[in-house]
Design a protein around this motif. Structure first.
Motif, short mmCIF file in Angstrom:
data_model
loop_
_atom_site.label_atom_id
_atom_site.label_comp_id
_atom_site.label_asym_id
_atom_site.label_seq_id
_atom_site.Cartn_x
_atom_site.Cartn_y
_atom_site.Cartn_z
N ASN A 1 0.84 -1.20 0.00
CA ASN A 1 0.00 0.00 0.00
C ASN A 1 0.87 1.25 0.00
OD1 ASN A 1 -2.33 -1.66 0.23
ND2 ASN A 1 -1.98 -1.79 2.44
N TYR B 1 1.47 3.45 -2.56
CA TYR B 1 1.07 4.55 -3.45
C TYR B 1 2.19 4.94 -4.42
CZ TYR B 1 -2.49 4.93 0.20
OH TYR B 1 -3.48 4.65 1.10
N LEU C 1 -0.56 9.77 3.54
CA LEU C 1 -1.61 10.00 2.54
C LEU C 1 -2.83 9.10 2.72
CD1 LEU C 1 0.26 10.62 -0.83
CD2 LEU C 1 -0.21 12.16 1.07
N ASP C 2 -2.79 8.20 3.69
CA ASP C 2 -3.96 7.35 3.92
C ASP C 2 -5.18 8.23 4.18
OD1 ASP C 2 -2.61 4.98 3.61
OD2 ASP C 2 -2.27 4.66 5.75
N ALA D 1 -7.13 12.10 -0.66
CA ALA D 1 -7.17 11.95 -2.12
C ALA D 1 -6.52 13.15 -2.79
CB ALA D 1 -8.62 11.82 -2.58
N ASP E 1 1.84 8.83 -4.27
CA ASP E 1 1.05 9.62 -5.22
C ASP E 1 -0.38 9.09 -5.24
OD1 ASP E 1 -0.12 10.84 -7.41
OD2 ASP E 1 1.62 10.60 -8.71
N ARG E 2 -1.31 9.94 -4.78
CA ARG E 2 -2.73 9.59 -4.85
C ARG E 2 -3.49 10.60 -5.72
NH1 ARG E 2 -5.80 7.46 0.19
NH2 ARG E 2 -6.76 6.33 -1.55
N LYS F 1 -5.54 12.01 -8.72
CA LYS F 1 -6.57 11.40 -9.53
C LYS F 1 -6.32 11.66 -11.02
CE LYS F 1 -10.23 12.00 -6.04
NZ LYS F 1 -11.54 12.65 -5.77
#
Length: 510
Positions: free
Chosen positions: A168, A170, A229-230, A233, A252-253, A255
């Motif tokens: 997890n 990212y 970053l959990d 977004a 990196d989250r 979109k």
């Protein structure tokens, strides 16, 4: 005379027959011995003389040769060594010889086994009582051996410490291209036993060790960035080691397939680091007194304002940076900088460059213009100025080290092979760097990042970048020891409220 010769010849024949009959009788009626048959069989087996072996076998099966071919050439046997034990009697006309064997397989090396050669008396001669398990004790109940190709997994990407990259993380959008570039792994081989109705069982294998490809990621830094970053977004964190340019973390989250390495956004006031570098180079001292009105209008052109139109009167240039006075930076840039000065300074700090990280990257751009309105906007990180989160992390790293370096996600040679060599390090004006260090420290000490729960030894710069059709982008860049970073929150609002909490969580997680 002829009759006498006939009697003499007949007497000789009868004497020989009597001697043979005596010998056979003396041996219990069996010609030869179990040991002699076993010795001859083992010798012929080592020589690969199947015909000679067959003659020593009691009623050899029709597939006798096929069995030996399957256990020889089909498995790639280059040599067979046999070490017989002592003959053991198991009955009046049966015996056995335990033996140790070693088959040397072309692809797999030595394959030792232990088996038993059984012997039986047939037609007054010792014969081999052959069955498939003579070849190997596992060859019962329809079992067969096979050599098959096996493939090792592709090279595993690991952190700079050689550890597994955290789950997890990212960072998969940046790691997968590195996996895609790996060469097809070479095959290995395995010896397997197949039993009807059961899964095959591997007995022996020779598979090349799985390679590992080190990235520059640091396991603890990557883990801290990802956990920061959990639940958030449209956010990214990039961390760099200033002394080398190694990318320690990328989480990196963002979109819509936006990339923290390749896509650019208005950097807002974080770009004031570059503008301040140009002003320091032009002779403006951090201690120099400057004006910070709530609004400032470029003569005969547009007006600029501070956040909330806060006026701070006269203060040091250092404090104008700490409080992020837009009006100060617009006025001083218009008054002190020539048209090329800001774009040229930005170029020294990485703008306009591709970033050969190993997975690509781009820093950003600043348009050179003689339009005062655009020049004023550029000075505060708006107008034509755009930068990637990776780019702004390199800016923070350059302040810490005094040298701007190309960032990379893999060792330097690998990055050059993939993306090209790129530009070398850029030594910066050390007087300018010293001034910037004081100014970025003041931001955390008593400026826009004060009281945010950040580590006491951190230096940084907040940024709020206005964009049409949405909330501002929130930024924070900084450094602490040999670690520099940028936090970017797309449409996250003010830097102090949108980016600082994420930076705090990241730094406290280290």
């Amino acid at each position: 005379m002829r009759r006498r010769r006939l009697f003499v010849l007949l007497g000789a024949v009868l004497a020989v027959a009597a001697a043979v009959a005596f010998a056979v009788s003396a041996a219990g009626g069996v010609v030869g011995s179990a040991a002699e048959t076993a010795t001859a069989y083992f010798r012929s087996w080592e020589d690969g003389d199947v015909a000679a072996m067959s003659r020593l076998v009691d009623r050899p099966p029709e597939d006798f040769r096929a069995w030996h071919e399957a256990m020889g050439g089909a498995l790639g046997v280059e040599r067979l060594r046999l070490e017989p034990g002592k003959v053991r009697s198991t009955g009046e006309e049966t015996a056995e010889v335990p033996f140790h064997g070693v088959r040397e397989l072309e692809e797999l090396g030595e394959w030792p086994f232990d088996a038993t050669l059984r012997l039986v008396v047939r037609d007054r001669r010792w014969k081999v009582d052959w069955r498939p398990d003579t070849l190997h004790p596992l060859l019962t109940d329809g079992r067969t051996f096979h050599v098959v190709e096996v493939f090792r997994p592709p090279a595993e990407l690991v952190t700079s410490e050689g550890a597994k990259i955290p789950q997890n993380n990212y960072a998969e959008a940046y790691l997968q291209p590195l996996r895609d570039l790996q060469e097809e792994p070479e095959p290995g081989y395995a010896l397997v036993l197949r039993t009807p109705g059961e899964p095959e069982k591997e007995l022996l294998s020779a598979v090349p060790d799985g390679d590992v490809q080190r990235t520059t990621l640091s396991r603890p830094v990557q883990a801290a960035a990802a956990r920061a970053l959990d639940g958030r977004a449209d956010t990214a964190i990039v961390a760099i080691r200033p002394s080398t340019g190694e990318i320690l973390a990328v989480a990196d989250r963002l979109k819509d397939n936006y990339s923290a390495f390749k896509d650019t956004f208005p950097p807002g006031s974080t770009f004031k680091v570059v503008t301040a570098a140009a002003l320091l180079r032009a002779g403006l001292d951090p201690a120099a007194q400057v004006a910070c009105p709530g609004t400032y209008t470029i003569p005969f052109h547009r007006a600029f304002r501070n956040d909330g139109e806060v006026a701070r009167g006269t203060l040091s240039f250092l404090d104008a940076f700490a409080y992020s006075c837009n009006t100060t930076f617009v006025k001083e840039s218009i008054d002190r900088l020539a048209v090329p000065d800001l774009p040229e300074t930005a170029a020294r700090w990485g703008f306009g460059r591709a970033l050969p990280t190993g997975v690509g990257g781009f820093c950003g751009t600043v348009e050179q213009t003689d339009d005062p309105d655009l020049r004023g906007a550029n000075a505060i990180g708006q107008g034509s100025v755009v930068a990637s989160p990776l780019c702004m992390a390199t800016v923070a790293a350059a302040v810490q080290s005094g040298t701007w370096r190309v960032p990379r996600l893999v060792p330097a040679e690998a990055a050059a092979d993939i993306d090209g060599a790129g530009s070398g390090p850029v030594e910066l004006d050390q007087g300018v760097v010293a001034g910037l260090r004081q100014m970025m420290r003041a931001v955390v000490d008593h400026g826009t990042a004060a009281g945010a729960g950040l580590p006491a030894d951190l230096s940084g710069k907040t940024g709020t970048a206005e964009v049409p059709g949405g909330a501002p982008h929130a930024w924070f860049i900084g450094y602490r020891g040999d670690l520099a970073f940028s936090v970017f929150v797309k449409h996250g609002g003010a830097g102090s409220t949108g980016a600082l909490p994420i930076a705090r969580r990241f730094l406290n997680g280290l």
